[in-house]
Design a protein around this motif. Structure first.
Motif, PDB file in Angstrom:
ATOM      1  N   GLU A   1     -11.211   2.778   4.031  1.00  0.00           N
ATOM      2  CA  GLU A   1     -10.358   3.359   2.997  1.00  0.00           C
ATOM      3  C   GLU A   1      -9.795   4.706   3.446  1.00  0.00           C
ATOM      4  N   ASP A   2     -10.618   5.526   4.115  1.00  0.00           N
ATOM      5  CA  ASP A   2     -10.149   6.805   4.649  1.00  0.00           C
ATOM      6  C   ASP A   2      -9.040   6.577   5.683  1.00  0.00           C
ATOM      7  N   LYS A   3      -9.267   5.623   6.583  1.00  0.00           N
ATOM      8  CA  LYS A   3      -8.261   5.340   7.614  1.00  0.00           C
ATOM      9  C   LYS A   3      -6.964   4.844   6.990  1.00  0.00           C
ATOM     10  N   THR A   4      -7.066   4.011   5.962  1.00  0.00           N
ATOM     11  CA  THR A   4      -5.873   3.510   5.272  1.00  0.00           C
ATOM     12  C   THR A   4      -5.118   4.659   4.616  1.00  0.00           C
ATOM     13  N   ALA A   5      -5.848   5.561   3.963  1.00  0.00           N
ATOM     14  CA  ALA A   5      -5.206   6.713   3.330  1.00  0.00           C
ATOM     15  C   ALA A   5      -4.498   7.563   4.378  1.00  0.00           C
ATOM     16  N   ARG A   6      -5.122   7.742   5.518  1.00  0.00           N
ATOM     17  CA  ARG A   6      -4.532   8.563   6.579  1.00  0.00           C
ATOM     18  C   ARG A   6      -3.316   7.880   7.204  1.00  0.00           C
ATOM     19  N   THR A   7      -3.445   6.622   7.560  1.00  0.00           N
ATOM     20  CA  THR A   7      -2.399   5.965   8.339  1.00  0.00           C
ATOM     21  C   THR A   7      -1.275   5.391   7.478  1.00  0.00           C
ATOM     22  N   GLN A   8      -1.613   4.802   6.352  1.00  0.00           N
ATOM     23  CA  GLN A   8      -0.579   4.127   5.564  1.00  0.00           C
ATOM     24  C   GLN A   8      -0.046   4.977   4.416  1.00  0.00           C
ATOM     25  N   LEU A   9      -0.806   5.972   3.993  1.00  0.00           N
ATOM     26  CA  LEU A   9      -0.329   6.883   2.950  1.00  0.00           C
ATOM     27  C   LEU A   9      -0.013   8.264   3.521  1.00  0.00           C
ATOM     28  N   SER A  10      -0.192   8.418   4.832  1.00  0.00           N
ATOM     29  CA  SER A  10       0.107   9.672   5.539  1.00  0.00           C
ATOM     30  C   SER A  10      -0.591  10.881   4.925  1.00  0.00           C
ATOM     31  N   MET A  11      -1.841  10.703   4.548  1.00  0.00           N
ATOM     32  CA  MET A  11      -2.597  11.798   3.947  1.00  0.00           C
ATOM     33  C   MET A  11      -3.124  12.731   5.036  1.00  0.00           C
ATOM     34  N   THR A  12      -3.130  14.009   4.731  1.00  0.00           N
ATOM     35  CA  THR A  12      -3.573  15.034   5.670  1.00  0.00           C
ATOM     36  C   THR A  12      -5.092  15.190   5.619  1.00  0.00           C
ATOM     37  N   ASP A  13      -5.625  15.920   6.591  1.00  0.00           N
ATOM     38  CA  ASP A  13      -7.052  16.227   6.573  1.00  0.00           C
ATOM     39  C   ASP A  13      -7.428  16.950   5.284  1.00  0.00           C
ATOM     40  N   ARG A  14      -6.601  17.907   4.858  1.00  0.00           N
ATOM     41  CA  ARG A  14      -6.882  18.653   3.626  1.00  0.00           C
ATOM     42  C   ARG A  14      -6.928  17.705   2.425  1.00  0.00           C
ATOM     43  N   GLN A  15      -6.014  16.764   2.343  1.00  0.00           N
ATOM     44  CA  GLN A  15      -6.011  15.810   1.236  1.00  0.00           C
ATOM     45  C   GLN A  15      -7.246  14.913   1.285  1.00  0.00           C
ATOM     46  N   LEU A  16      -7.616  14.454   2.472  1.00  0.00           N
ATOM     47  CA  LEU A  16      -8.823  13.630   2.594  1.00  0.00           C
ATOM     48  C   LEU A  16     -10.063  14.433   2.227  1.00  0.00           C
ATOM     49  N   ALA A  17     -10.089  15.711   2.608  1.00  0.00           N
ATOM     50  CA  ALA A  17     -11.216  16.569   2.245  1.00  0.00           C
ATOM     51  C   ALA A  17     -11.265  16.771   0.731  1.00  0.00           C
ATOM     52  N   THR A  18     -10.102  16.889   0.101  1.00  0.00           N
ATOM     53  CA  THR A  18     -10.052  17.022  -1.361  1.00  0.00           C
ATOM     54  C   THR A  18     -10.635  15.776  -2.025  1.00  0.00           C
TER      55      THR A  18
ATOM     56  N   ILE B   1       0.823  -1.212   0.000  1.00  0.00           N
ATOM     57  CA  ILE B   1       0.000   0.000   0.000  1.00  0.00           C
ATOM     58  C   ILE B   1       0.857   1.261   0.000  1.00  0.00           C
ATOM     59  N   GLU B   2       2.007   1.200   0.634  1.00  0.00           N
ATOM     60  CA  GLU B   2       2.888   2.364   0.696  1.00  0.00           C
ATOM     61  C   GLU B   2       3.366   2.800  -0.693  1.00  0.00           C
ATOM     62  N   GLU B   3       3.280   1.908  -1.682  1.00  0.00           N
ATOM     63  CA  GLU B   3       3.693   2.211  -3.054  1.00  0.00           C
ATOM     64  C   GLU B   3       2.565   2.845  -3.877  1.00  0.00           C
ATOM     65  N   HIS B   4       1.382   2.932  -3.297  1.00  0.00           N
ATOM     66  CA  HIS B   4       0.232   3.453  -4.043  1.00  0.00           C
ATOM     67  C   HIS B   4       0.499   4.891  -4.485  1.00  0.00           C
ATOM     68  N   PRO B   5       0.187   5.240  -5.727  1.00  0.00           N
ATOM     69  CA  PRO B   5       0.503   6.574  -6.254  1.00  0.00           C
ATOM     70  C   PRO B   5      -0.521   7.661  -5.922  1.00  0.00           C
ATOM     71  N   LEU B   6      -1.443   7.429  -5.015  1.00  0.00           N
ATOM     72  CA  LEU B   6      -2.506   8.396  -4.758  1.00  0.00           C
ATOM     73  C   LEU B   6      -1.965   9.779  -4.407  1.00  0.00           C
ATOM     74  N   ARG B   7      -1.027   9.857  -3.508  1.00  0.00           N
ATOM     75  CA  ARG B   7      -0.468  11.172  -3.130  1.00  0.00           C
ATOM     76  C   ARG B   7       0.170  11.861  -4.329  1.00  0.00           C
ATOM     77  N   HIS B   8       0.914  11.114  -5.126  1.00  0.00           N
ATOM     78  CA  HIS B   8       1.550  11.690  -6.319  1.00  0.00           C
ATOM     79  C   HIS B   8       0.484  12.193  -7.297  1.00  0.00           C
TER      80      HIS B   8
END
Length: 131
Positions: A37-54, A5-12
């Protein structure tokens, strides 16, 4: 597909300006939910609140929901971002439908004219093509 999951390109993709959203097409089959899915994005992809809101904003803008529901949902997302971070963290553990905007989206999704037939390939991945 990624092996980890850490290789997922979502942040990029987000950083590159690509509109993205999270989803859980078939929660029973895939044993997941939007909250997971939200929790995974937050914890394993280190996504911020702003990114999750986006991600949530892209999802609602792309939903085909009535304009007034989209406007209320986007306002709810922005209101959530304006809250104290400790309040947001507590709310993050609740299913999205418990919030005002989440309940409205769930109500809209369950309207008879919005119900989707089962996917033709059995994965749920072609559901967006049936609209």
């Amino acid at each position: 597909m990624v092996k980890h999951i850490e290789e997922h390109p979502l942040r990029h993709l987000l950083d590159s300006g690509v509109p993205c959203s999270l989803g859980s097409d078939d929660p029973l089959l895939l044993k997941t939910s939007l909250l997971t899915e939200d929790k995974t994005a937050r914890t394993q992809l280190s996504m911020t609140d702003r990114q999750l809101a986006t991600l949530a904003g892209t999802s609602i803008r792309s939903s085909g929901a009535p304009a007034d529901l989209i406007a209320r949902a986007l306002t709810g997302i922005e209101d959530w971002l304006q809250r104290d971070i400790t309040d947001r963290a507590e709310e993050f553990t609740e299913p999205p439908a418990t919030s005002e905007w989440g309940a409205g989206i769930e109500q809209y999704a369950n309207m008879p004219h919005r119900r989707q037939p089962a996917s033709t390939n059995g994965t749920g991945s072609d559901r967006h093509l049936e609209r």
